[in-house]
Design a protein around this motif. Sequence first.
Motif, PDB file in Angstrom:
ATOM      1  N   SER A 114       0.837  -1.195   0.000  1.00 24.28           N
ATOM      2  CA  SER A 114       0.000   0.000   0.000  1.00 24.28           C
ATOM      3  C   SER A 114       0.870   1.243   0.000  1.00 24.28           C
ATOM      4  N   SER A 115       0.380   2.268  -0.672  1.00 24.65           N
ATOM      5  CA  SER A 115       1.082   3.561  -0.655  1.00 24.65           C
ATOM      6  C   SER A 115       0.986   4.232   0.707  1.00 24.65           C
ATOM      7  N   ARG A 116      -0.004   3.830   1.511  1.00 27.42           N
ATOM      8  CA  ARG A 116      -0.292   4.514   2.776  1.00 27.42           C
ATOM      9  C   ARG A 116       0.722   4.121   3.852  1.00 27.42           C
ATOM     10  N   LEU A 117       1.413   5.109   4.397  1.00 31.29           N
ATOM     11  CA  LEU A 117       2.373   4.898   5.479  1.00 31.29           C
ATOM     12  C   LEU A 117       1.860   5.587   6.736  1.00 31.29           C
ATOM     13  N   LEU A 118       1.891   4.874   7.842  1.00 32.47           N
ATOM     14  CA  LEU A 118       1.443   5.435   9.122  1.00 32.47           C
ATOM     15  C   LEU A 118       2.641   6.022   9.842  1.00 32.47           C
ATOM     16  N   MET A 119       2.560   7.304  10.187  1.00 32.43           N
ATOM     17  CA  MET A 119       3.661   7.991  10.851  1.00 32.43           C
ATOM     18  C   MET A 119       3.494   7.913  12.368  1.00 32.43           C
ATOM     19  N   PRO A 120       4.574   8.194  13.126  1.00 35.90           N
ATOM     20  CA  PRO A 120       4.511   8.062  14.588  1.00 35.90           C
ATOM     21  C   PRO A 120       3.453   8.935  15.245  1.00 35.90           C
ATOM     22  N   ASP A 121       3.151  10.092  14.654  1.00 43.15           N
ATOM     23  CA  ASP A 121       2.164  10.994  15.254  1.00 43.15           C
ATOM     24  C   ASP A 121       0.736  10.645  14.868  1.00 43.15           C
ATOM     25  N   GLY A 122       0.563   9.516  14.159  1.00 46.19           N
ATOM     26  CA  GLY A 122      -0.777   9.076  13.775  1.00 46.19           C
ATOM     27  C   GLY A 122      -1.236   9.591  12.432  1.00 46.19           C
ATOM     28  N   THR A 123      -0.461  10.475  11.810  1.00 47.66           N
ATOM     29  CA  THR A 123      -0.823  10.967  10.483  1.00 47.66           C
ATOM     30  C   THR A 123      -0.438   9.944   9.417  1.00 47.66           C
ATOM     31  N   GLU A 124      -0.950  10.160   8.217  1.00 51.94           N
ATOM     32  CA  GLU A 124      -0.660   9.257   7.108  1.00 51.94           C
ATOM     33  C   GLU A 124       0.038  10.019   5.990  1.00 51.94           C
ATOM     34  N   SER A 125       0.968   9.351   5.351  1.00 54.02           N
ATOM     35  CA  SER A 125       1.606   9.861   4.140  1.00 54.02           C
ATOM     36  C   SER A 125       1.524   8.776   3.079  1.00 54.02           C
ATOM     37  N   HIS A 126       1.751   9.165   1.822  1.00 55.61           N
ATOM     38  CA  HIS A 126       1.625   8.211   0.722  1.00 55.61           C
ATOM     39  C   HIS A 126       2.870   8.226  -0.151  1.00 55.61           C
ATOM     40  N   LEU A 127       3.288   7.031  -0.539  1.00 58.71           N
ATOM     41  CA  LEU A 127       4.354   6.863  -1.518  1.00 58.71           C
ATOM     42  C   LEU A 127       3.732   6.986  -2.905  1.00 58.71           C
ATOM     43  N   PRO A 128       4.274   7.835  -3.781  1.00 54.04           N
ATOM     44  CA  PRO A 128       3.692   7.948  -5.129  1.00 54.04           C
ATOM     45  C   PRO A 128       3.888   6.641  -5.908  1.00 54.04           C
ATOM     46  N   LEU A 129       2.790   6.064  -6.372  1.00 54.45           N
ATOM     47  CA  LEU A 129       2.818   4.824  -7.146  1.00 54.45           C
ATOM     48  C   LEU A 129       2.024   5.024  -8.432  1.00 54.45           C
ATOM     49  N   LEU A 130       2.471   4.354  -9.512  1.00 53.49           N
ATOM     50  CA  LEU A 130       1.728   4.385 -10.777  1.00 53.49           C
ATOM     51  C   LEU A 130       1.814   3.031 -11.467  1.00 53.49           C
ATOM     52  N   ASP A 131       0.763   2.711 -12.198  1.00 51.19           N
ATOM     53  CA  ASP A 131       0.715   1.510 -13.031  1.00 51.19           C
ATOM     54  C   ASP A 131       0.532   1.961 -14.473  1.00 51.19           C
ATOM     55  N   PHE A 132       1.326   1.372 -15.362  1.00 50.27           N
ATOM     56  CA  PHE A 132       1.290   1.759 -16.779  1.00 50.27           C
ATOM     57  C   PHE A 132       0.713   0.632 -17.634  1.00 50.27           C
ATOM     58  N   ARG A 133       0.344   0.981 -18.887  1.00 50.50           N
ATOM     59  CA  ARG A 133      -0.229   0.024 -19.822  1.00 50.50           C
ATOM     60  C   ARG A 133       0.666  -0.233 -21.033  1.00 50.50           C
ATOM     61  N   LEU A 134       1.800   0.414 -21.117  1.00 50.76           N
ATOM     62  CA  LEU A 134       2.659   0.243 -22.286  1.00 50.76           C
ATOM     63  C   LEU A 134       3.293  -1.144 -22.300  1.00 50.76           C
ATOM     64  N   PRO A 135       3.398  -1.786 -23.471  1.00 48.10           N
ATOM     65  CA  PRO A 135       4.136  -3.052 -23.546  1.00 48.10           C
ATOM     66  C   PRO A 135       5.612  -2.826 -23.254  1.00 48.10           C
ATOM     67  N   VAL A 136       6.268  -3.864 -22.777  1.00 46.52           N
ATOM     68  CA  VAL A 136       7.675  -3.753 -22.400  1.00 46.52           C
ATOM     69  C   VAL A 136       8.549  -3.604 -23.647  1.00 46.52           C
ATOM     70  N   SER A 137       9.316  -2.518 -23.705  1.00 46.14           N
ATOM     71  CA  SER A 137      10.257  -2.272 -24.814  1.00 46.14           C
ATOM     72  C   SER A 137      11.175  -1.137 -24.418  1.00 46.14           C
ATOM     73  N   ALA A 138      12.273  -0.985 -25.129  1.00 42.10           N
ATOM     74  CA  ALA A 138      13.208   0.105 -24.851  1.00 42.10           C
ATOM     75  C   ALA A 138      12.532   1.464 -25.047  1.00 42.10           C
ATOM     76  N   SER A 139      11.717   1.588 -26.085  1.00 48.23           N
ATOM     77  CA  SER A 139      11.050   2.871 -26.338  1.00 48.23           C
ATOM     78  C   SER A 139      10.020   3.187 -25.269  1.00 48.23           C
ATOM     79  N   SER A 140       9.375   2.154 -24.720  1.00 45.78           N
ATOM     80  CA  SER A 140       8.369   2.378 -23.679  1.00 45.78           C
ATOM     81  C   SER A 140       8.986   2.986 -22.428  1.00 45.78           C
ATOM     82  N   SER A 141      10.172   2.496 -22.027  1.00 49.47           N
ATOM     83  CA  SER A 141      10.811   3.034 -20.828  1.00 49.47           C
ATOM     84  C   SER A 141      11.190   4.502 -21.017  1.00 49.47           C
TER      85      SER A 141
END
Length: 243
Positions: free
Chosen positions: A131-158
């Motif tokens: 999960s992107s959701r991280l629980l911090m010591p003070d009880g707040t939440e932060s998020h790691l930026p995550l993305l999912d792509f649809r491009l087929p695997v190739s040198a040009s795609s990267s």
Amino acid sequence: MAGNQPPLDIVELLPDLLREVSPRPSELTIFELSVPPEAQKRVVHRPELKAVIEAALRLRSEHGVPFWDAMMLNSLSQPEDIRSVLLDASGLHQPMSTAVVQHRLSIADLSPLALRSLLAKAQEGNISVVSSRLLMPDGTESHLPLLDFRLPVSASSSVIIEDIVRRLGFSGLVLESGNSYHFYGRSLLSASEMREFLGRAILYAPIVDYRWIAHQLVEGACALRISKGKAFAYSPRIVLEIR
């Protein structure tokens, strides 16, 4: 890459990435999920529905139209009862609350070995996601930026993915997921910043997977697969570091 060693996978990279972006002690969650049937198998098999599915699969094969885009387009010309079944299937969301197991882990104590041991305990056929959701010591939440792509695997795609990530203003890791790519940002976002990030990213659809983004917005957090499974023989592997 030295010799014939395979590239590092997300299990090897994730602990250090999390400690880099979250120097304060915090927790993350790993979810073990049962894999739902393929989208087309969720639709009741009546002769009329079978024809719609076959037409959508042809559109995908011949023109690269995403399956559910093709299904929704075909639904416009269907009778109301058929259209209703298709709309119900398209709108299905698998919430994280239905996970088989939820693991709350301390980032400070996380290691590749501990993570691999955890993933090895998953039931056969299930997948594990972070999960992107991280629980911090003070009880707040932060998020790691995550993305999912649809491009087929190739040198040009990267190259295209790097261009998009830079336009979004982020650095981080790009991993080959098996049939496309995942992105892990090297920063933390608030909940509102995460929504803005996903909103900006969806402007690059269909290169970015817009249906994945829709599910993350419904959930209020992002998630990406870190295990093998779901027809993939290995965990996502790094192909590019964007600085």
